[in-house]
Design a protein around this motif. Structure first.
Motif, PDB file in Angstrom:
ATOM      1  N   ASN A 239       0.804  -1.220   0.000  1.00 35.50           N
ATOM      2  CA  ASN A 239       0.000   0.000   0.000  1.00 35.50           C
ATOM      3  C   ASN A 239       0.842   1.277   0.000  1.00 35.50           C
ATOM      4  O   ASN A 239       0.289   2.374   0.086  1.00 35.50           O
ATOM      5  N   ARG A 240       2.177   1.119  -0.075  1.00 33.10           N
ATOM      6  CA  ARG A 240       3.095   2.255  -0.095  1.00 33.10           C
ATOM      7  C   ARG A 240       2.948   3.141   1.146  1.00 33.10           C
ATOM      8  O   ARG A 240       3.193   4.344   1.101  1.00 33.10           O
ATOM      9  N   LYS A 241       2.542   2.559   2.272  1.00 29.14           N
ATOM     10  CA  LYS A 241       2.397   3.335   3.505  1.00 29.14           C
ATOM     11  C   LYS A 241       3.734   3.585   4.183  1.00 29.14           C
ATOM     12  O   LYS A 241       3.951   4.641   4.785  1.00 29.14           O
ATOM     13  N   LEU A 242       4.614   2.606   4.114  1.00 29.96           N
ATOM     14  CA  LEU A 242       5.923   2.752   4.755  1.00 29.96           C
ATOM     15  C   LEU A 242       6.816   3.618   3.876  1.00 29.96           C
ATOM     16  O   LEU A 242       7.051   3.303   2.713  1.00 29.96           O
ATOM     17  N   LEU A 243       7.323   4.703   4.439  1.00 28.17           N
ATOM     18  CA  LEU A 243       8.146   5.647   3.690  1.00 28.17           C
ATOM     19  C   LEU A 243       9.553   5.695   4.267  1.00 28.17           C
ATOM     20  O   LEU A 243       9.739   5.498   5.480  1.00 28.17           O
ATOM     21  N   PRO A 244      10.557   5.954   3.424  1.00 35.20           N
ATOM     22  CA  PRO A 244      11.935   6.043   3.909  1.00 35.20           C
ATOM     23  C   PRO A 244      12.068   7.081   5.019  1.00 35.20           C
ATOM     24  O   PRO A 244      11.507   8.171   4.948  1.00 35.20           O
ATOM     25  N   GLY A 245      12.807   6.708   6.067  1.00 35.50           N
ATOM     26  CA  GLY A 245      13.033   7.602   7.187  1.00 35.50           C
ATOM     27  C   GLY A 245      12.148   7.344   8.383  1.00 35.50           C
ATOM     28  O   GLY A 245      12.418   7.855   9.472  1.00 35.50           O
ATOM     29  N   MET A 246      11.080   6.559   8.211  1.00 37.62           N
ATOM     30  CA  MET A 246      10.208   6.251   9.342  1.00 37.62           C
ATOM     31  C   MET A 246      10.938   5.374  10.356  1.00 37.62           C
ATOM     32  O   MET A 246      11.768   4.536   9.996  1.00 37.62           O
ATOM     33  N   VAL A 247      10.624   5.577  11.642  1.00 33.18           N
ATOM     34  CA  VAL A 247      11.227   4.786  12.719  1.00 33.18           C
ATOM     35  C   VAL A 247      10.431   3.498  12.897  1.00 33.18           C
ATOM     36  O   VAL A 247       9.192   3.526  12.909  1.00 33.18           O
ATOM     37  N   ALA A 248      11.135   2.393  13.027  1.00 36.53           N
ATOM     38  CA  ALA A 248      10.494   1.085  13.188  1.00 36.53           C
ATOM     39  C   ALA A 248      11.065   0.373  14.403  1.00 36.53           C
ATOM     40  O   ALA A 248      12.262   0.486  14.699  1.00 36.53           O
ATOM     41  N   ASN A 249      10.215  -0.344  15.106  1.00 37.27           N
ATOM     42  CA  ASN A 249      10.647  -1.212  16.196  1.00 37.27           C
ATOM     43  C   ASN A 249      10.717  -2.639  15.667  1.00 37.27           C
ATOM     44  O   ASN A 249       9.764  -3.127  15.050  1.00 37.27           O
ATOM     45  N   VAL A 250      11.830  -3.292  15.906  1.00 39.39           N
ATOM     46  CA  VAL A 250      12.061  -4.642  15.384  1.00 39.39           C
ATOM     47  C   VAL A 250      12.258  -5.596  16.545  1.00 39.39           C
ATOM     48  O   VAL A 250      13.027  -5.312  17.473  1.00 39.39           O
ATOM     49  N   ARG A 251      11.557  -6.712  16.489  1.00 39.81           N
ATOM     50  CA  ARG A 251      11.724  -7.755  17.511  1.00 39.81           C
ATOM     51  C   ARG A 251      12.024  -9.071  16.805  1.00 39.81           C
ATOM     52  O   ARG A 251      11.236  -9.544  15.997  1.00 39.81           O
ATOM     53  N   PHE A 252      13.200  -9.619  17.072  1.00 34.50           N
ATOM     54  CA  PHE A 252      13.559 -10.926  16.541  1.00 34.50           C
ATOM     55  C   PHE A 252      12.960 -12.001  17.443  1.00 34.50           C
ATOM     56  O   PHE A 252      13.055 -11.923  18.668  1.00 34.50           O
ATOM     57  N   THR A 253      12.353 -12.994  16.822  1.00 36.55           N
ATOM     58  CA  THR A 253      11.695 -14.046  17.581  1.00 36.55           C
ATOM     59  C   THR A 253      12.216 -15.401  17.159  1.00 36.55           C
ATOM     60  O   THR A 253      12.903 -15.541  16.158  1.00 36.55           O
TER      61      THR A 253
END
Length: 332
Positions: A239-253
């Protein structure tokens, strides 16, 4: 008395000759990946960035796109003043017409046998040169129009109307965000716990989205100051919602409990005995080395997973084990 003194001196020499502890390098065994405990902050990046530029120098007449605008492949982005290119094309077309006219005239003489072969070859060469100059002039005129080589969104506009564009100077940058990558800095001590297929969950608060991460790309160059490596997680973005520069939280499982409790050691730390069994040298609390049988699993780079024989927190010798025997005192 002299004999007693000599005997005591010999006894002291024997005591002082006690073998010194063997120096080794060790590693404390710890889980390769603990379920739900690996959380990081990352930055969203485009899948690919394409810098679009003119091939020649000239004044930009107009730029038809703006930052954030979606463009399709082949869409006109900008135009350069083409006055000089049109004049060069007119001259090349005139030379081409002149060369073709001369070729037609000399052909009649050549067919009648009254033209030397050298002159015939020369006129053919002039026609070929005129044709080449005409093709170059046409290309120069076409290059005054800048079109999008790929589809995407305009990330940055570097040149505006009225400015002089230099060859290979990016006029705009087109970003492909059909899928994105989330870049995370991972400490060097935790890199071996992450594989290209390690499951992950990515949360982006800006768009209130939470999605599973895809294949992981591991960097091989460490930051000299922080001793971290860049890891990029591929994430779908239909949907092209994620744009360059946005902050993301990542959890490895981990997908299973057994995977969550995996423990690994350097491949070189695992030795093979005469009967074919595998073992490592462990260090007990009194700093003595002991041979401990282990069972191994899959290899991850230069490390191997230990599936049985050891417990988290045990200290294992990774270098200097060649000098060890059962009960050897070690220092690390």
């Amino acid at each position: 008395m002299l004999l007693l003194v000599i005997f005591a001196s010999c006894s002291e020499n024997k005591k002082s000759g006690t073998k010194a502890p063997t120096r080794v390098k060790t590693e404390v065994l710890s889980p390769a990946l603990e379920n739900g405990s690996q959380n990081y902050v990352g930055i969203v990046e485009e899948r690919e960035a394409t810098a679009v530029s003119f091939t020649g120098m000239g004044v930009v007449r107009r730029v038809l796109v703006s930052e954030g605008q979606a463009v399709g492949r082949g869409q006109l982005i900008a135009e350069m003043d083409n006055t000089q290119a049109r004049n060069m094309l007119s001259g090349a077309e005139a030379q081409m017409a002149q060369a073709n006219d001369a070729l037609a005239r000399y052909k009649m003489l050549h067919d009648a046998g009254s033209l030397p072969e050298v002159q015939w070859v020369e006129i053919q060469s002039k026609v070929a040169q005129a044709k080449s100059q005409l093709a170059i002039a046409k290309k120069n005129l076409a290059d005054c129009r800048l079109v999008a080589p790929v589809s995407g969104i305009i990330g940055k506009k570097n040149v505006g109307a009225g400015e002089t564009a230099m060859p290979s100077q990016a006029v705009v940058t087109i970003l492909d965000i059909s899928s994105v990558k989330v870049k995370v800095a991972i400490p060097e001590t935790e890199m071996n716990a992450i594989t290209p297929s390690t499951p992950s969950v990515v949360s982006v608060e800006a768009v209130q989205e939470r999605m599973p991460g895809g294949r992981i790309e591991k960097g091989v160059l460490a930051d000299a100051l922080t001793h971290t490596y860049d890891v990029r997680i591929n994430v779908k973005n239909p949907n092209r919602k994620l744009l360059p520069g946005m902050v993301a939280n990542v959890r490895f499982t981990a997908t299973t409990t057994s995977q969550a409790n995996q423990q690994s050691l350097p491949v070189t730390a695992v030795q093979k005995s005469a009967d074919g069994s595998l073992f490592v040298w462990t260090v007990s609390k009194d700093s003595t080395a002991h041979r401990t049988r282990v069972t191994i699993g899959e290899t991850q780079g230069n490390r191997v997973v230990i599936t049985d024989g050891l417990q988290a927190g045990q200290r294992v010798v990774t270098e200097g084990y060649q000098k060890l025997s059962e009960g050897t005192k070690v220092v690390y």
